[in-house]
Write a protein that holds these residues in place. Structure first.
Motif, short mmCIF file in Angstrom:
data_model
loop_
_atom_site.label_atom_id
_atom_site.label_comp_id
_atom_site.label_asym_id
_atom_site.label_seq_id
_atom_site.Cartn_x
_atom_site.Cartn_y
_atom_site.Cartn_z
N ALA A 1 0.99 -1.15 0.19
CA ALA A 1 -0.11 0.04 -0.01
C ALA A 1 0.95 1.29 -0.04
CB ALA A 1 -0.97 0.07 1.05
N GLY A 2 2.05 1.18 0.81
CA GLY A 2 2.89 2.53 0.80
C GLY A 2 3.49 2.72 -0.43
N LEU A 3 4.00 1.59 -1.34
CA LEU A 3 4.45 1.70 -2.50
C LEU A 3 3.62 2.22 -3.52
CD1 LEU A 3 6.70 -1.64 -2.73
CD2 LEU A 3 7.48 0.85 -2.54
N VAL A 4 2.21 1.68 -3.41
CA VAL A 4 1.13 2.16 -4.36
C VAL A 4 0.79 3.75 -4.28
CG1 VAL A 4 -1.37 1.86 -5.02
CG2 VAL A 4 0.21 -0.08 -4.84
N ILE A 5 0.76 4.04 -2.87
CA ILE A 5 0.22 5.29 -2.53
C ILE A 5 1.32 6.36 -3.06
CG2 ILE A 5 0.04 6.92 -0.48
CD1 ILE A 5 -1.27 4.66 1.06
N SER A 6 2.54 6.01 -2.71
CA SER A 6 3.70 6.87 -3.18
C SER A 6 3.74 6.96 -4.67
CB SER A 6 4.81 6.40 -2.61
OG SER A 6 6.11 7.06 -2.91
N GLY A 7 3.75 5.84 -5.48
CA GLY A 7 3.78 5.96 -6.92
C GLY A 7 2.73 6.66 -7.47
N SER A 8 1.46 6.40 -6.96
CA SER A 8 0.30 7.09 -7.68
C SER A 8 0.42 8.61 -7.26
CB SER A 8 -0.91 6.56 -6.88
OG SER A 8 -1.01 5.25 -6.90
N ILE A 9 0.68 9.04 -6.26
CA ILE A 9 0.69 10.39 -5.76
C ILE A 9 2.21 11.08 -6.70
CG2 ILE A 9 1.40 12.29 -4.27
CD1 ILE A 9 -0.19 10.25 -2.27
N PHE A 10 3.09 10.40 -6.86
CA PHE A 10 4.15 10.90 -7.56
C PHE A 10 3.62 11.01 -9.11
CE2 PHE A 10 7.89 10.10 -10.56
CZ PHE A 10 8.76 11.24 -9.83
N LEU A 11 3.01 9.92 -9.64
CA LEU A 11 2.76 9.92 -10.95
C LEU A 11 1.78 11.07 -10.92
CD1 LEU A 11 2.14 8.45 -13.77
CD2 LEU A 11 0.13 7.21 -12.83
N VAL A 12 0.74 11.33 -10.50
CA VAL A 12 -0.17 12.50 -10.59
C VAL A 12 0.45 13.95 -10.36
CG1 VAL A 12 -2.44 13.58 -9.57
CG2 VAL A 12 -2.31 11.16 -9.81
N PHE A 13 1.09 14.00 -9.29
CA PHE A 13 1.78 15.34 -9.16
C PHE A 13 3.10 15.72 -9.78
CE2 PHE A 13 -1.03 14.92 -5.55
CZ PHE A 13 -1.58 16.08 -5.32
N ARG A 14 4.03 14.67 -10.22
CA ARG A 14 5.13 14.98 -10.75
C ARG A 14 5.20 14.92 -12.23
NH1 ARG A 14 8.71 17.50 -12.35
NH2 ARG A 14 11.02 16.77 -12.59
N ILE A 15 4.51 13.79 -12.85
CA ILE A 15 4.50 13.16 -14.06
C ILE A 15 3.26 14.19 -14.84
CG2 ILE A 15 4.37 11.40 -15.73
CD1 ILE A 15 6.84 11.28 -13.81
N ILE A 16 2.19 14.00 -14.31
CA ILE A 16 1.09 14.61 -14.91
C ILE A 16 1.04 16.17 -14.70
CG2 ILE A 16 -1.48 14.49 -15.03
CD1 ILE A 16 -1.52 11.41 -14.26
N LEU A 17 0.93 16.51 -13.56
CA LEU A 17 0.75 17.83 -13.14
C LEU A 17 2.17 18.74 -13.38
CD1 LEU A 17 -1.57 17.79 -10.23
CD2 LEU A 17 -2.08 18.28 -12.81
N GLY A 18 3.34 17.82 -13.43
CA GLY A 18 4.58 18.59 -13.58
C GLY A 18 4.98 19.35 -12.37
N LEU A 19 4.43 18.93 -11.30
CA LEU A 19 4.90 19.91 -10.17
C LEU A 19 6.36 19.22 -9.32
CD1 LEU A 19 1.38 20.03 -8.16
CD2 LEU A 19 2.72 21.95 -9.58
N SER A 20 6.84 20.19 -8.71
CA SER A 20 8.30 19.58 -8.00
C SER A 20 7.82 18.98 -6.84
CB SER A 20 8.84 21.06 -7.84
OG SER A 20 9.93 20.85 -7.17
N LEU A 21 8.54 18.07 -6.56
CA LEU A 21 8.65 17.17 -5.19
C LEU A 21 9.95 16.94 -4.75
CD1 LEU A 21 5.82 14.46 -6.47
CD2 LEU A 21 5.53 16.36 -4.70
N ALA A 22 10.07 16.88 -3.51
CA ALA A 22 11.15 16.62 -2.84
C ALA A 22 12.14 15.55 -3.62
CB ALA A 22 11.18 16.44 -1.39
N LYS A 23 13.24 15.80 -4.03
CA LYS A 23 14.16 14.82 -4.75
C LYS A 23 15.10 13.82 -3.63
CE LYS A 23 14.73 16.95 -8.94
NZ LYS A 23 15.21 17.30 -10.12
N GLY A 24 15.06 12.60 -3.90
CA GLY A 24 15.75 11.84 -3.11
C GLY A 24 17.21 11.45 -3.46
N PRO A 25 17.86 10.45 -2.76
CA PRO A 25 19.15 10.03 -3.10
C PRO A 25 19.45 9.76 -4.73
CG PRO A 25 18.27 8.90 -1.33
CD PRO A 25 17.31 9.69 -1.83
N TRP A 26 18.34 9.32 -5.21
CA TRP A 26 18.33 8.70 -6.54
C TRP A 26 17.92 9.63 -7.56
CZ3 TRP A 26 15.70 6.12 -2.71
CH2 TRP A 26 16.23 5.14 -1.77
N GLY A 27 17.65 11.27 -7.05
CA GLY A 27 17.36 12.16 -8.02
C GLY A 27 15.75 12.10 -8.61
N PHE A 28 14.72 11.57 -7.83
CA PHE A 28 13.29 11.42 -8.37
C PHE A 28 12.58 11.59 -6.80
CE2 PHE A 28 14.50 6.87 -8.37
CZ PHE A 28 13.45 6.56 -7.36
#
Length: 146
Positions: free
Chosen positions: A119-146
């Protein structure tokens, strides 16, 4: 005193909303920004909190029922988890922090551990997809650059 817990929470909410508005006006505006500016979102949230708080002051519950101590401790654990989430977000990044926090909170809500991690992975991935990929908003980058 009858209704005291609702009224205390209502007063606390009004104070919180005033602090949010004050903090919003401390945000520096740049010359390149969207039409609403960076203050709009916190002010809207503060208005919603103030309205809910005023409703609690105006019409408190007859007899608020407090949860038993174990449930209050669970609420405290959730608050600590969210504070830790906010602290680790800039360091670990949005994806990892959200996956860990979402999985932990899912587990605390009664989901079996493996399903909670999923569930944590799905929640994280879904929110990342909507906010970063679809809406193009900036989110905190981690050690892997995303």
């Amino acid at each position: 005193m009858k209704h005291s817990s609702d009224r205390l929470l209502g007063i606390a909410g009004l104070v919180l909303s005033a602090l949010i508005i004050w903090g919003a006006f401390l945000i520096k505006e740049s010359f390149i920004q969207d039409p609403l500016g960076p203050r709009a979102f916190p002010i809207v949230i503060a208005i919603v909190i103030a309205a809910a708080s005023a409703a609690m002051l105006w019409r408190p519950d007859d007899e608020p029922v407090w949860p038993p101590l174990p449930r209050l401790l669970e609420i405290g654990v959730a608050v600590v988890a969210l504070i830790a989430y906010a602290q680790f977000l800039p360091v670990a990044g949005f994806v990892l922090s959200t996956a860990v926090c979402g999985g932990f909170l899912s587990w605390r809500l009664g989901t079996p551990p493996l399903k909670a991690m999923m569930a944590g992975l799905v929640i994280s991935g879904s929110i990342f997809l909507v906010f970063r990929i679809i809406l193009g908003l900036s989110l905190a980058k981690g050690p892997w650059g995303f």
